[in-house]
Structure formats: structure tokens, C-alpha cells
Design a protein around this motif. Structure first.
Motif, short mmCIF file in Angstrom:
data_model
loop_
_atom_site.label_atom_id
_atom_site.label_comp_id
_atom_site.label_asym_id
_atom_site.label_seq_id
_atom_site.Cartn_x
_atom_site.Cartn_y
_atom_site.Cartn_z
N LEU A 39 0.71 -1.21 -0.06
CA LEU A 39 0.03 0.06 0.06
C LEU A 39 1.01 1.23 0.10
CD1 LEU A 39 -2.50 -1.31 2.92
CD2 LEU A 39 -2.78 -1.31 0.28
N ASN A 40 0.43 2.37 -0.11
CA ASN A 40 1.18 3.61 -0.28
C ASN A 40 1.74 3.81 1.03
OD1 ASN A 40 0.72 4.40 -2.92
ND2 ASN A 40 -1.10 5.59 -2.24
N ASN A 41 1.04 3.46 2.13
CA ASN A 41 1.68 3.75 3.54
C ASN A 41 2.31 2.28 4.12
OD1 ASN A 41 -0.70 2.36 3.79
ND2 ASN A 41 -0.81 2.97 5.77
N THR A 42 2.80 1.31 3.11
CA THR A 42 3.49 0.13 3.73
C THR A 42 4.57 0.76 4.67
OG1 THR A 42 2.64 -1.04 2.12
CG2 THR A 42 4.68 -1.81 3.03
N SER A 43 4.56 0.32 5.81
CA SER A 43 5.92 0.92 6.67
C SER A 43 7.11 1.02 6.03
CB SER A 43 5.87 -0.02 7.87
OG SER A 43 6.96 0.14 8.88
N SER A 44 7.34 -0.41 5.64
CA SER A 44 9.05 -0.24 4.79
C SER A 44 9.21 0.53 3.70
CB SER A 44 9.15 -1.92 4.30
OG SER A 44 9.14 -2.69 5.40
N ARG A 45 8.17 1.02 2.96
CA ARG A 45 8.49 1.90 2.09
C ARG A 45 8.40 3.35 2.43
NH1 ARG A 45 7.40 0.18 -3.23
NH2 ARG A 45 7.47 -2.22 -3.33
N ILE A 46 7.84 3.69 3.60
CA ILE A 46 7.91 4.95 3.94
C ILE A 46 8.76 5.27 5.03
CG2 ILE A 46 5.40 5.45 3.49
CD1 ILE A 46 6.16 5.55 6.94
N VAL A 257 -6.36 6.53 10.09
CA VAL A 257 -5.51 6.31 8.75
C VAL A 257 -4.98 7.84 8.52
CG1 VAL A 257 -6.50 4.35 8.00
CG2 VAL A 257 -7.42 6.33 7.12
N GLY A 258 -4.02 8.00 7.88
CA GLY A 258 -3.70 9.21 7.07
C GLY A 258 -2.86 10.09 7.94
N ILE A 259 -2.08 11.01 7.47
CA ILE A 259 -1.32 11.92 8.06
C ILE A 259 -2.13 12.91 8.89
CG2 ILE A 259 0.58 11.90 6.46
CD1 ILE A 259 -0.53 14.38 5.31
N SER A 260 -1.32 13.38 10.04
CA SER A 260 -1.94 14.52 11.22
C SER A 260 -1.38 15.54 11.29
CB SER A 260 -2.35 13.60 12.52
OG SER A 260 -0.88 13.68 12.80
N GLU A 261 -2.15 16.86 11.53
CA GLU A 261 -1.54 17.93 11.70
C GLU A 261 -0.63 18.07 13.17
OE1 GLU A 261 -0.42 21.49 11.13
OE2 GLU A 261 -1.69 20.71 9.64
N ASP A 262 -1.15 17.38 13.80
CA ASP A 262 -0.33 17.22 15.28
C ASP A 262 0.94 16.55 15.09
OD1 ASP A 262 -2.61 18.29 16.61
OD2 ASP A 262 -3.20 16.11 17.59
N VAL A 282 7.81 19.58 2.22
CA VAL A 282 7.16 19.37 0.72
C VAL A 282 6.50 18.13 0.80
CG1 VAL A 282 8.96 20.69 -0.48
CG2 VAL A 282 9.56 18.05 0.25
N GLY A 283 6.47 17.31 1.98
CA GLY A 283 5.67 16.11 1.90
C GLY A 283 5.45 15.50 3.26
N GLN A 284 4.51 14.68 3.69
CA GLN A 284 4.48 14.02 5.04
C GLN A 284 3.79 12.50 4.72
OE1 GLN A 284 1.95 16.37 7.80
NE2 GLN A 284 2.06 14.82 9.36
N GLU A 285 4.44 11.52 5.38
CA GLU A 285 3.98 10.30 5.30
C GLU A 285 3.68 9.51 6.50
OE1 GLU A 285 7.62 9.78 3.19
OE2 GLU A 285 6.59 9.07 1.24
N TRP A 286 2.80 8.35 6.53
CA TRP A 286 2.41 7.89 7.84
C TRP A 286 2.52 6.46 7.43
CZ3 TRP A 286 -1.83 4.57 8.59
CH2 TRP A 286 -2.69 4.36 7.54
N GLY A 287 2.82 5.60 8.43
CA GLY A 287 2.69 4.21 8.47
C GLY A 287 2.58 3.34 9.72
N LEU A 288 2.47 1.91 9.68
CA LEU A 288 2.09 1.37 10.90
C LEU A 288 3.30 0.37 11.41
CD1 LEU A 288 -1.46 0.48 10.36
CD2 LEU A 288 -0.77 2.42 12.01
N ARG A 289 4.08 0.51 12.31
CA ARG A 289 5.18 -0.31 12.61
C ARG A 289 4.66 -1.75 13.43
NH1 ARG A 289 6.05 4.58 15.13
NH2 ARG A 289 7.90 5.90 14.14
N PRO A 290 5.20 -2.93 13.03
CA PRO A 290 4.61 -4.16 13.52
C PRO A 290 5.56 -4.14 14.91
CG PRO A 290 5.97 -4.71 11.72
CD PRO A 290 5.93 -3.23 11.84
#
Ligand SMILES: Cc1cc2nc3c(=O)[nH]c(=O)nc-3n(C[C@H](O)[C@H](O)[C@H](O)COP(=O)(O)OP(=O)(O)OC[C@H]3O[C@@H](n4cnc5c(N)ncnc54)[C@H](O)[C@@H]3O)c2cc1C
Length: 357
Positions: A39-46, A257-262, A282-290
């Protein structure tokens, strides 16, 4: 009718965990089938891809550093050589001290042999322009970062060239894990290794793998710096005049899901405490670590299914853990060698026997 095809291993998931397992098995000339749908937010990729042997709030040598760090350099260099791509960027890391007490503590620690391999220098006064380091700081070696996206793509190309790669979701209904082997559609395998990160599946859903949300920002800056700066946040310079990475947040409570202002505000504030050069976000990303409750990965054989294995729970350190531990897992499967007790799935097996079947 499609002819059935035999492989030695099926690997579910090709993030950092699945990539390392796949590369080790390819090196051993095993026949593998890798199934991954990122997915776009796959932990390993971000992930920013940082590796650093001296970490944590208490600033200690990270678990098994003396084994993991020499191995990771050798491993990623090996993948670079085979793939012809570049993704490993060794770089020193500077950690400014927060007080004279911390400075003194490190002066004492650096006199002993424990940190000898990792400390390049200790400065006792401000040393780097644009860094807030009034008390000096610690210059750490054997650090750097991995361009994780490039690494994973390179391994993916190798798998597609030398084995079988399927870019699809492996649905539970398409998988049969039987004593005589594994069946997935028209593929038959001797063994299966789940490297599925935070995605749940019915075979291992009794394990306490919890998602820990993290966010990073990307910045652009005209400032020149060949050093990772780390205190509260890490600031990783770009290798090609492109984006710098600043991270990361840790939020167990945030299930959105998604990025946050906080998160963006937190990262910018921490960055401004640490450095004083101009930058644009110029960008912001999020993901879930196992992650796991004892902060150790989980590897080994399913308690009942002899051909079914897991390689997961890499938490915040997938880059440094997966090379060495993937070899440990494969040696245990292929040669019956022991798995380190701290990462062995055995420590959770009571959870399995007490879970509803
Ligand atoms: C914001 C952030 C920053 C980070 N920074 C760093 C860092 O600087 N350094 C570091 O070492 N670590 C960092 N990490 C942690 C690192 O990203 C993780 O340790 C690592 O990525 C976990 O890798 P994995 O392969 O286990 O899981 P994942 O990356 O989640 O990969 C699992 C893959 O399996 C696929 N999959 C699962 N089930 C199926 C299925 N049934 N069919 C098909 N595909 C499937 C998923 O789609 C995914 O592609 C960071 C994490 C975050 C969130």
C-alpha cells in the motif's frame, strides 16, 4: 487447466522482512514464490531507513549491536552488488548533549571498550554550525540510512528475474497449509514464511503484534550537511539534492488512517529545537510499525503447523534487524540451528494453546 508448479518456499509480504528472507533464500538457490501487495503507507516503503547502534531515550547500545551492525553493512552491500543498484548510505550521526551531566556521562562511557567500535568523537563545546549543540555532542559511526524503497524495488526485480513474484493480495481462502505442504492456487510449496507486517492472518492472529503509528516529513533545504542529526527527532540529509527526511512520531493511541496536523507540528517543533537552518516542508507520510510487547521480533515455526513460519515484529528497527535475523530463521529451518530465545516464537506459545481454536 493451469499446470501445477512446485517451489520450496512461499513468502507472504515483501517489506523489509520479506525482502531479506527472499534474498537469503535466492542466495541458497531455493525456488521461491513471493506474494506482496504493498500500500502507499506500507511501513517499509515510507521508513526513513535510519540505522544507529546507539539509541533510545536512555541512549544505550542497541540490542545485539555487535552482531547486527557488521552484518547489515555486509548484507546490503551484497544486495547492491547482485542488483547493480545503490541504496545503502553510510553516514556518521551527531547527537548533541542536553546537559553537562550527559556530556560527563559519555566522557566516562567512551573510556571503556563497550562503545569503542561506535564512538568516532566526543565534543565538549559547540562544534557544528546550524546545530544547537552548546554542550557539544557524540559523533557515532556505523550509522547511516537505507533508501528502503529503492532496496525493496531492487529485491523485487531480482525475485521476478530469478524466481516467481505475484503482485496481489494472498487471500486466506486461496491458501491451504497442510501437513504434506502448502497450496496457493496452482502453486505447491514445502514451506511458507509469513512476513506480513501489521496485516492480520488467521494462522498467527494469536500473536501480540500491535501496530504503532509513525509519521515523517520531507523537507527541502539549501543547507549542506553530510551528517545525520539526532535528538528527539532524526534529520537525514538527501543523497541526491532531493528531499531530506525528518522523523519520526510514535503514537499507539492514534488509530486513524492518514497523516495528521499534530504530528507535523511535533516534528517541526522538535526540529527547530535541534537545528536552525531554513527549510520548506514538501511532504508528509505515515505508516504502521509491527511492534511486540517485549520489543523483540518474533521468528520461528507455528506451534502446530510444521511447514509454517513467521518473521515479524521488527518494530522501529527493521533496517538493522532483518538482515541478521533472516539468516537466523533460515538456518533454523534448513539446518535445525537454534533461534535466539529472545526472538523465538516459543516465548509466546502459551498464548496459542490458550487461544480459542
Ligand atoms: C514513520 C516510520 C518511520 C520508520 N523509520 C524507520 C527507520 O528509520 N529505520 C528503521 O529501521 N525502521 C524504521 N521504521 C520501522 C520499519 O518500517 C519496520 O520495522 C519495517 O518496515 C517492518 O517491515 P515488515 O516487512 O515486517 O512489514 P511491512 O513493511 O508492513 O511489510 C509487509 C508487507 O506484506 C504485505 N502483505 C501482508 N499480508 C499480505 C497478503 N496477504 N498478501 C499480499 N501482501 C501482503 C504488505 O502489503 C506489505 O507490503 C519506521 C516505521 C515508520 C512507520
Amino acid at each position: 487447466m493451469t499446470k501445477s508448479q512446485d517451489v520450496d518456499y512461499i513468502i507472504i509480504g515483501q517489506g523489509l522482512a520479506g525482502s531479506a528472507v527472499a534474498f537469503q533464500l535466492l542466495t541458497m538457490k531455493k525456488r521461491i514464490l513471493v506474494i506482496d501487495q504493498p500500500l502507499n503507507n506500507t511501513s517499509s516503503r515510507i521508513a526513513a531507513g535510519l540505522f544507529n547502534p546507539i539509541t533510545g531515550q536512555r541512549v544505550v547500545k542497541t540490542w545485539m549491536a555487535d552482531r547486527l551492525f557488521p552484518y547489515l553493512h555486509e548484507y546490503y552491500r551484497g544486495v547492491e552488488e547482485v542488483s547493480g543498484e545503490k541504496f545503502l548510505y553510510p553516514m556518521q550521526l551527531y547527537r548533541p548533549f542536553g546537559s553537562f551531566a550527559e556530556q560527563n556521562e559519555w566522557m566516562a562511557k567512551s573510556a571503556g571498550p563497550e562503545f569503542e567500535a561506535y564512538i568516532e568523537d566526543i565534543s565538549t563545546r559547540a562544534t557544528y554550525p546550524n546545530v544547537n549543540d552548546v554542550y557539544g555532542g557524540l559523533l557515532v559511526r556505523q550509522c547511516g540510512y537505507l533508501d528502503t524503497k529503492c532496496y525493496i524495488e531492487s529485491v523485487r526485480k531480482l525475485i521476478a528475474r530469478e524466481a516467481i513474484f505475484l503482485d496481489e493480495e494472498a487471500a486466506e481462502n486461496d491458501l491451504s497449509i497442510l501437513p504434506e505442504g502448502i497450496r496457493y492456487k496452482h502453486y505447491h510449496a514445502g514451506k511458507i514464511i509469513f512476513c506480513n507486517g501489521t496485516h492480520r492472518n488467521k494462522w498467527f492472529d494469536w500473536l501480540p503484534i500491535r501496530p504503532l503509528k509513525g509519521e515523517t516529513i520531507r523537507i527541502l533545504s539549501s543547507h549542506q550537511q553530510e551528517l545525520i542529526i539526532n535528538r528527539g527527532v532524526y534529520i537525514v540529509p538527501a543523497h541526491d539534492g532531493g528531499d531530506w527526511r525528518v522523523g519520526a512520531t510514535y503514537n499507539l493511541q492514534d488509530n486513524n488512517v492518514g497523516i495528521s496536523e499534530d504530528a507535523r507540528r511535533e516534528l517541526v517543533e522538535k526540529m527547530k529545537e535541534l537545528v536552525n537552518f531554513p527549510f520548506n516542508i514538501v511532504g508528509q507520510e505515515w505508516g504502521l510499525r509491527p511492534t511486540t510487547p517485549d520489543r523483540r521480533p518474533i521468528l520461528g515455526r507455528h506451534p502446530e503447523l510444521r511447514s509454517c513460519f513467521i518473521f515479524n515484529g521488527m518494530g522501529t528497527k527493521g533496517v538493522s534487524l532483518t538482515p541478521f535475523l533472516s539468516e537466523m530463521l533460515i538456518r533454523s529451518i534448513e539446518k535445525g540451528e537454534a533461534i535466539n530465545k529472545e526472538v523465538d516464537i516459543e516465548r509466546y506459545k502459551l498464548l496459542y494453546w490458550s487461544s480459542p481454536k
